[in-house]
Design an enzyme around this catalytic site. Structure first.
Site, PDB file in Angstrom:
ATOM      1  N   GLY A   1       0.837  -1.401   0.118  1.00 43.16           N
ATOM      2  CA  GLY A   1      -0.006  -0.232   0.055  1.00 43.16           C
ATOM      3  C   GLY A   1       0.845   1.075  -0.202  1.00 43.16           C
TER       4      GLY A   1
ATOM      5  N   ARG B   1       7.361   1.796   1.074  1.00 45.00           N
ATOM      6  CA  ARG B   1       7.701   0.590   1.527  1.00 45.00           C
ATOM      7  C   ARG B   1       8.317   0.019  -0.040  1.00 45.00           C
ATOM      8  NH1 ARG B   1       7.704  -1.926   6.427  1.00 45.00           N
ATOM      9  NH2 ARG B   1       5.650  -1.245   7.089  1.00 45.00           N
TER      10      ARG B   1
ATOM     11  N   ASP C   1      -2.416  -5.847  13.946  1.00 42.41           N
ATOM     12  CA  ASP C   1      -3.416  -5.628  15.226  1.00 42.41           C
ATOM     13  C   ASP C   1      -4.281  -6.878  15.348  1.00 42.41           C
ATOM     14  OD1 ASP C   1      -4.038  -3.638  12.856  1.00 42.41           O
ATOM     15  OD2 ASP C   1      -5.756  -3.979  13.871  1.00 42.41           O
TER      16      ASP C   1
END
Ligand code: HPA
Length: 233
Positions: free
Chosen positions: A21, A25, A205
């Site tokens: 995304g 990165r 998470d």
């Protein structure tokens, strides 16, 4: 000729594209894992790079967050640049209690709430599914690298923030393992346009337990996932 959101010339993008995304990165992976790197896209700072990994040519392209953004890049990569394999490398929130932070998930299929995805099917329900060949190879590569993976179905959502009570209960009950924001439309568009798609996701998470990983931990587990994706390419 180039496409609207990607300024690469035809031939500058490899047949296999990794799709994080975050465009930074993409830069990080290109800088640290690839050789002979060429940056082929800077439009909207959605960086894309092509380089070599262990003798194979591979590209890595930022997709942005959400299905609206990802759909644009997936469409253009496949239609204009004739990309054959699109492999998302992202993060997700787990929605099963027993899934730990940092674990790598291999998405078999993606349910979701994307309006764009529904529009393709006149409101009916398409089971957006990963390419089996890529999935099987990713599973075997992870085994060879001693990286534990969890295979299962995920959910792709258009809304990161919401106030819907117990929103994920029904999906947890139906065995969905993680929630993210891009894979459903990736699987749908790849299938429509004749390319193969897969999603590798690191758990950042756990939505059920409320745990969230620190940036440093996230980095390490993200690297495990990247190793699988690069070997797969
Ligand atoms: N929701 C959507 N996408 C995500 C999440 C989440 O909780 N965590 C990581 N990606």
């Amino acid at each position: 000729m180039s496409s609207i959101h990607i300024e690469a010339k035809i031939g500058e993008i490899a047949e296999t594209v990794l799709l994080p995304g975050d465009p930074l990165r993409a830069k990080f992976v290109a800088d640290n894992f690839l050789t002979d790197v060429v940056c082929y896209n800077k439009v909207r700072n959605m960086f894309g790079y092509t380089g070599m990994y262990k003798g194979k040519r591979v590209s890595i392209q930022g997709s942005g967050m959400g299905m609206g953004s990802a759909a644009i890049y997936v469409n253009e990569l496949i239609t204009t640049y004739k990309v054959k394999n699109v492999i998302r490398v992202g993060t997700c929130g787990a929605i099963q209690k027993n899934i730990k932070l940092g674990q790598v998930l291999l998405a078999m299929s993606a349910s979701g709430d994307s309006g764009a995805n529904a529009a393709y099917f006149n409101g009916m329900h398409y089971a957006a599914t990963a390419d089996f060949d890529l999935l099987l190879r990713a599973y075997q590569i992870a085994k060879d690298l001693n990286i534990h993976t969890i295979q299962g179905s995920i959910f792709s959502t258009d809304t990161f923030y919401d106030d819907i009570p117990n929103r994920w209960d029904i999906w947890e009950k139906h065995g969905i393992i993680g929630v993210e924001m891009e894979s459903q439309i990736l699987f749908t568009i790849a299938k429509r346009l004749g390319a193969k798609a897969l999603s590798l996701l690191t758990v950042s998470d756990n939505i059920v337990t409320g745990e969230a990983s620190a940036a440093k931990e996230r980095e390490q587990s993200y690297m495990d996932m990247m190793k699988i994706a690069l070997e797969l390419a």
